[in-house]
Motif scaffolding. Structure first.
Motif, PDB file in Angstrom:
ATOM      1  N   TRP A 191       2.443   1.105  -8.684  1.00 31.75           N
ATOM      2  CA  TRP A 191       1.927   1.557  -7.482  1.00 31.75           C
ATOM      3  C   TRP A 191       1.793  -0.252  -7.042  1.00 31.75           C
ATOM      4  CZ3 TRP A 191      -3.353  -0.282  -7.085  1.00 31.75           C
ATOM      5  CH2 TRP A 191      -3.882  -0.774  -7.921  1.00 31.75           C
ATOM      6  N   VAL A 192       1.502  -0.066  -5.433  1.00 32.87           N
ATOM      7  CA  VAL A 192       1.107  -1.435  -4.864  1.00 32.87           C
ATOM      8  C   VAL A 192      -0.256  -1.132  -4.181  1.00 32.87           C
ATOM      9  CG1 VAL A 192       3.513  -2.168  -4.797  1.00 32.87           C
ATOM     10  CG2 VAL A 192       2.422  -0.656  -3.035  1.00 32.87           C
ATOM     11  N   PRO A 193      -0.924  -2.141  -3.837  1.00 36.24           N
ATOM     12  CA  PRO A 193      -2.306  -1.893  -3.529  1.00 36.24           C
ATOM     13  C   PRO A 193      -2.331  -1.365  -1.983  1.00 36.24           C
ATOM     14  CG  PRO A 193      -1.986  -4.231  -4.286  1.00 36.24           C
ATOM     15  CD  PRO A 193      -0.883  -3.515  -4.357  1.00 36.24           C
ATOM     16  N   PHE A 194      -1.317  -1.499  -1.306  1.00 38.57           N
ATOM     17  CA  PHE A 194      -1.183  -0.922  -0.077  1.00 38.57           C
ATOM     18  C   PHE A 194       0.326  -0.714   0.248  1.00 38.57           C
ATOM     19  CE2 PHE A 194      -2.363  -5.360   0.389  1.00 38.57           C
ATOM     20  CZ  PHE A 194      -1.404  -5.964   0.922  1.00 38.57           C
ATOM     21  N   TRP A 195       0.701   0.226   1.286  1.00 38.55           N
ATOM     22  CA  TRP A 195       2.076   0.276   2.053  1.00 38.55           C
ATOM     23  C   TRP A 195       2.051  -0.478   3.250  1.00 38.55           C
ATOM     24  CZ3 TRP A 195       2.471   6.220   0.997  1.00 38.55           C
ATOM     25  CH2 TRP A 195       2.523   6.353  -0.379  1.00 38.55           C
ATOM     26  N   PRO A 196       3.244  -0.832   3.609  1.00 46.59           N
ATOM     27  CA  PRO A 196       3.707  -1.635   4.707  1.00 46.59           C
ATOM     28  C   PRO A 196       3.430  -0.814   6.049  1.00 46.59           C
ATOM     29  CG  PRO A 196       5.647  -1.034   3.630  1.00 46.59           C
ATOM     30  CD  PRO A 196       4.474  -0.573   2.849  1.00 46.59           C
ATOM     31  N   ALA A 197       3.759  -1.555   7.341  1.00 47.82           N
ATOM     32  CA  ALA A 197       3.428  -0.966   8.643  1.00 47.82           C
ATOM     33  C   ALA A 197       4.325   0.032   8.626  1.00 47.82           C
ATOM     34  CB  ALA A 197       3.434  -2.039   9.623  1.00 47.82           C
ATOM     35  N   VAL A 198       4.032   0.962   9.530  1.00 55.62           N
ATOM     36  CA  VAL A 198       4.933   2.120   9.973  1.00 55.62           C
ATOM     37  C   VAL A 198       5.299   1.912  11.564  1.00 55.62           C
ATOM     38  CG1 VAL A 198       4.490   3.811   8.152  1.00 55.62           C
ATOM     39  CG2 VAL A 198       3.134   3.794  10.574  1.00 55.62           C
ATOM     40  N   ALA A 199       6.498   2.300  12.070  1.00 56.73           N
ATOM     41  CA  ALA A 199       6.620   2.119  13.420  1.00 56.73           C
ATOM     42  C   ALA A 199       8.039   2.793  13.585  1.00 56.73           C
ATOM     43  CB  ALA A 199       6.832   0.639  14.066  1.00 56.73           C
ATOM     44  N   GLU A 200       8.056   2.969  15.162  1.00 55.73           N
ATOM     45  CA  GLU A 200       9.645   3.356  15.372  1.00 55.73           C
ATOM     46  C   GLU A 200       9.724   5.138  14.851  1.00 55.73           C
ATOM     47  OE1 GLU A 200      12.472   1.014  14.375  1.00 55.73           O
ATOM     48  OE2 GLU A 200      11.864  -0.625  15.594  1.00 55.73           O
ATOM     49  N   GLN A 201       8.512   5.592  14.966  1.00 52.78           N
ATOM     50  CA  GLN A 201       8.636   7.185  14.611  1.00 52.78           C
ATOM     51  C   GLN A 201       7.827   7.952  15.726  1.00 52.78           C
ATOM     52  OE1 GLN A 201       6.935   6.199  10.416  1.00 52.78           O
ATOM     53  NE2 GLN A 201       7.733   8.053  10.099  1.00 52.78           N
ATOM     54  N   PRO A 202       8.241   9.101  15.968  1.00 55.45           N
ATOM     55  CA  PRO A 202       7.717  10.038  16.933  1.00 55.45           C
ATOM     56  C   PRO A 202       6.391  10.060  16.885  1.00 55.45           C
ATOM     57  CG  PRO A 202       9.521  11.067  15.983  1.00 55.45           C
ATOM     58  CD  PRO A 202       9.307  10.074  15.060  1.00 55.45           C
ATOM     59  N   PRO A 235      -9.738  10.386  -4.821  1.00 54.34           N
ATOM     60  CA  PRO A 235      -9.427   9.809  -3.778  1.00 54.34           C
ATOM     61  C   PRO A 235      -7.780   9.556  -3.824  1.00 54.34           C
ATOM     62  CG  PRO A 235     -10.087   7.846  -4.849  1.00 54.34           C
ATOM     63  CD  PRO A 235     -10.382   9.069  -5.732  1.00 54.34           C
ATOM     64  N   ILE A 236      -6.948   9.968  -2.668  1.00 59.25           N
ATOM     65  CA  ILE A 236      -5.584   9.800  -2.538  1.00 59.25           C
ATOM     66  C   ILE A 236      -5.273   8.535  -1.890  1.00 59.25           C
ATOM     67  CG2 ILE A 236      -3.519  10.690  -1.720  1.00 59.25           C
ATOM     68  CD1 ILE A 236      -4.349  13.289  -2.433  1.00 59.25           C
ATOM     69  N   ASN A 237      -5.009   7.421  -2.735  1.00 57.79           N
ATOM     70  CA  ASN A 237      -4.627   6.073  -2.220  1.00 57.79           C
ATOM     71  C   ASN A 237      -3.341   5.757  -2.891  1.00 57.79           C
ATOM     72  OD1 ASN A 237      -5.566   4.647  -4.624  1.00 57.79           O
ATOM     73  ND2 ASN A 237      -7.478   5.251  -3.589  1.00 57.79           N
ATOM     74  N   THR A 238      -2.876   4.479  -2.708  1.00 55.83           N
ATOM     75  CA  THR A 238      -1.730   4.019  -3.378  1.00 55.83           C
ATOM     76  C   THR A 238      -1.748   4.206  -4.662  1.00 55.83           C
ATOM     77  OG1 THR A 238      -2.218   1.815  -3.141  1.00 55.83           O
ATOM     78  CG2 THR A 238      -0.663   2.562  -1.422  1.00 55.83           C
ATOM     79  N   GLY A 239      -3.014   3.974  -5.404  1.00 55.10           N
ATOM     80  CA  GLY A 239      -2.970   4.242  -7.060  1.00 55.10           C
ATOM     81  C   GLY A 239      -3.091   5.376  -7.460  1.00 55.10           C
ATOM     82  N   ALA A 240      -3.059   6.529  -6.509  1.00 54.13           N
ATOM     83  CA  ALA A 240      -2.952   7.851  -6.784  1.00 54.13           C
ATOM     84  C   ALA A 240      -1.745   8.462  -6.619  1.00 54.13           C
ATOM     85  CB  ALA A 240      -3.905   8.723  -6.103  1.00 54.13           C
ATOM     86  N   ILE A 241      -0.663   7.540  -6.632  1.00 58.98           N
ATOM     87  CA  ILE A 241       1.083   8.234  -6.373  1.00 58.98           C
ATOM     88  C   ILE A 241       1.391   8.818  -7.645  1.00 58.98           C
ATOM     89  CG2 ILE A 241       2.004   5.968  -7.415  1.00 58.98           C
ATOM     90  CD1 ILE A 241       3.958   5.979  -4.977  1.00 58.98           C
TER      91      ILE A 241
END
Length: 756
Positions: A332-343, A609-615
């Motif tokens: 897992w990674v500590p956080f996920w990258p930015a999101v953009a260009e989605q409705p 808690p559901i975060n990136t460590g809970a993938i």
């Protein structure tokens, strides 16, 4: 001065440290040596031998009831149950009981029933003490003065090994019993007790004398005060022969060792039992392997013997002093990258603006103790992750400062209402004010401190100097030591306080209250703690802590898949209709919680808690959907039975937890069902929930078939087969990451790398 203060904590009485010393400095942090007047104190654990009293108390274990209670509860060793009492040492092989509930479902119980009771004939069993505790085996001493009946009990073992310092042994049975003649070995007493078969293996020269129809006395030859007893899984002659061969290999010690193979992204765990041959030359014990030990384990598959039906599924016997299991580490990674260009991306800015404004309030919602304060810290940290990745560094810095300030308030030791305190008598670091009996009963330390450690690790990603031992990092190390110390027999803290190495999961109750043994409800919060150790260890350069975290994380995830979710269909019996269990005990499992009958919280407590460590929760998408679909009839039944309290929770309570969980199987469905201004669980934010769903919608579901040679990685795969590879470098130099699918990536220091 610092060294003297530290020694005061460990040997304060012996060294005569000044009574006025109220706190101990740890860098810029401090912890108290005693609570404020009127505050709770940890319980005494007097029922230990003088040698064990020199060590930190063995709280939160499957046998912890023994050290706190003059009349302890049943100990569930699997497959056996045992109990100590003044009438004798009780031993039984429990059977399944199906217990209906008002929800029209059932609980599965394996209670302590119809025990064999062992009583010395030469002295009374006036008291008991825990005499030894190794990694999955204990010695219990019963008697008074120099007189002792010592029983060795081990997880998984069908045997209990006994030593008696003088006299003979009387065996009291629960009913009239059939003795099965065993001409092959006169040392062995074989009994059929209410349809269950037991064998008692005495020393050479023992004489078994019947006393009526429900008792026997074993006349033990001089100098041979030992015998063992086993439950037998069947009535086959070859089974009795097998058990007799190994009956005299008495377990003396048990030890677990782990190794994180970073190149292969897997954890190798080795279990070793040390034995002594009481008779003959056979030193090989007959161990009992749980499903998570033997399932898909080619290392033991051809050597497994007969098994026992238990609460944990089929426990299979293995004639070996050592065995190994190898499990994949799911990165897992500590956080996920930015999101953009989605409705739906503009909605993220909308909710993020509101959450940022409310961040200070979020820190203090829920309660004033370590659990709710810890949830608040991580709530804001996870909000900060998204704010940072979306490019608002000014607000990132403000949120980071908020979390630092709050943690430093607690860590400083200057506030006499919210502070950490070390208790030398028990060997524990507790937090005031108490929540959920975290002091009085030593409950839930791993749940509570996991949030703090994760928040501290995320701070360290952005400000390594803050995490230095001479600043605030030393206090974080104390929290880690309290829940996952690796020293054995130490005075300061016990070995792996909350974790059970053999069952591969944690226990929540500190003192082991209740007729069904210890328990754990929120398995997901345990995993959250171990993820925190991985991140803290990697970012601070402490490989031992990192590898410990990887071992605990990997083990607990495997245990959840078996004993909470039963994804492999090896544990839950046909009578149990629920998709998952929410509470696992030593002797039962149940679909309920400690505080409510409301089905969303019953299910959600093993998700948050559901975060990136809970993938890891997305490892089996079909199971995710099945689990969520079960909420519909469960909720309907809850309403039908009129169980709503006077002030019922909102119908969409914890909707963010379920939206995130749904996104691990179907992100578009999650986005469609999520209510932007609906209910928010107090460890969540709308920002982190929406960012999670948008990320999975854009990148696809996690692909657990691909691994990498670094602890922080995730691979996503879209329906069209295209992938996104992520890797995080928590170190100070660039790294080259190799993925098992052949992809490679160079990742710069303190950077999240992405390859599409």
């Amino acid at each position: 001065m610092k060294l003297v203060q530290q020694l005061c904590v460990i040997v304060m009485a012996a060294m005569g440290c000044a009574a006025g010393a109220q706190t101990v400095k740890v860098g810029e942090a401090s912890y108290w040596l005693a609570p404020q007047s009127g505050e709770k104190t940890p319980p005494a654990a007097p029922h230990r031998t003088p040698e064990l009293l020199k060590t930190a108390a063995q709280t939160n274990q499957w046998y912890s009831t023994l050290i706190f209670n003059a009349k302890p509860e049943v100990v569930f060793a699997q497959p056996l149950t045992v109990k100590v009492a003044t009438t004798g040492f009780e031993l039984a092989l429990p059977s399944k009981e199906v217990v209906p509930t008002w929800r029209r479902d059932v609980e599965i119980h394996y209670p302590h029933r119809d025990p064999l009771v062992f009583q010395p004939t030469a002295f009374k069993l006036d008291a008991h003490q825990l005499a030894k505790a190794s990694d999955w085996s204990i010695d219990v001493s019963m008697g008074a003065g120099n007189d002792a009946l010592v029983a060795t009990v081990s997880h998984g073992s069908p045997y209990v090994y006994f030593k008696l310092n003088r006299g003979d042994i009387r065996l009291q049975l629960p009913a009239a019993t059939t003795r099965i003649e065993n001409a092959a070995d006169p040392r062995t007493l074989v009994l059929n007790v209410k349809g269950k078969r037991y064998a008692v293996f005495g020393p050479q020269g023992v004489q078994w004398e019947a006393q009526g129809t429900d008792a026997f006395v074993g006349r033990l030859p001089a100098g041979k005060g030992y015998f063992s007893t086993a439950a037998l899984p069947d009535d086959k002659p070859q089974t009795l022969s097998l058990f007799t061969q190994h009956a005299y290999a008495f377990i003396q010690d048990t030890r677990v060792a782990w190794r994180y193979d970073q190149a292969q992204s897997r954890v190798e765990t080795t279990f070793t039992a040390t034995t002594r041959a009481m008779e003959g030359a056979n030193t090989t014990p007959l161990l009992g392997l749980y499903p998570h030990h033997w399932f898909r384990n080619a290392l033991v598959a051809e050597r497994l013997g007969p098994g026992f039906d238990t609460l944990r599924g089929n426990i299979r016997t293995l004639a070996a002093a050592e065995f190994k299991i190898v499990k994949p580490y799911l990165g897992w990674v500590p956080f996920w990258p930015a999101v953009a260009e989605q409705p739906d991306a503009p909605k993220l800015d909308d909710v993020m603006s509101k959450d940022v404004r409310d961040a200070r309030r979020m820190l203090r919602q829920g309660g004033n103790g370590p659990y709710w304060q810890g949830k608040g810290l991580m709530r804001v940290i996870k909000l900060m992750d998204v704010v940072e990745q979306q490019g608002n560094l000014k607000e990132r810095d403000r949120l980071l400062a908020l979390v630092k300030d709050r943690m430093e308030e607690w860590f400083s030791g200057k506030d006499n209402k919210t502070y950490f305190q070390y208790d030398e008598k028990l060997g524990t670091l507790v937090a005031h004010p108490e929540e959920y009996f975290s002091i009085e009963q030593m409950n839930d330390h791993h749940f509570h401190y996991g949030y703090w450690i994760r928040a501290a690790a995320e701070i360290a990603l952005r400000d390594p100097a803050w995490a230095a031992k001479e600043r605030w990092g030393g206090m974080v190390d104390k929290l880690i030591a309290d829940i996952a110390h690796t020293g054995r027999g130490d005075k300061a803290f016990p070995f792996l306080r909350n974790f059970d190495p053999y069952e591969a999961h944690s226990w929540a109750s500190g003192v082991g209250l209740g007729e069904f043994g210890n328990n754990q409800e929120s398995s997901s919060e345990a995993v959250n703690a171990w993820a925190a150790l991985i991140l803290w260890g990697e970012v601070t350069g402490n490989r031992a802590v990192r590898d410990l975290g990887v071992y605990l994380y990997t083990s607990e995830v495997e245990a959840i898949d078996h004993y909470w979710f039963d994804v492999h269909k090896l544990v839950f019996p046909p009578e149990y209709k629920n998709v998952e269990t929410s509470m696992v005990f030593g002797g039962k499992y149940a679909h309920n919680t400690w505080w409510t009958d409301e089905p969303r919280q019953i299910k959600g407590i093993n998700l948050l808690p559901i975060n990136t460590g809970a993938i890891y929760l997305g490892r089996y998408p079909d199971y995710v959907q099945k689990n969520l679909d079960a909420l519909i009839p469960e909720t309907a039944l809850y309403k039908e039975f009129g169980k709503l309290p006077p002030n019922p929770p909102p119908p969409d309570i914890w909707q963010d937890i379920f939206s995130k969980y749904q996104a691990l199987a179907n992100p578009k469905k999650a986005l469609a069902e999520w209510k932007r201004w609906g209910s928010v669980e107090l460890g969540e934010t709308r920002t982190s929930t929406l960012h999670w769903m948008l990320s999975l919608d854009a990148k696809g579901l996690p692909d657990f078939d691909v691994t990498a040679d670094t602890p922080f990685y995730t691979v996503f795969k879209r329906a069209d087969g295209s992938t996104t590879h992520l890797a995080y470098n928590a170190g100070n130099a660039p790294i080259d990451v190799k993925f098992s699918d052949g992809k490679t990536m160079k990742v710069m220091p303190r950077t999240l790398g992405m390859l599409r």
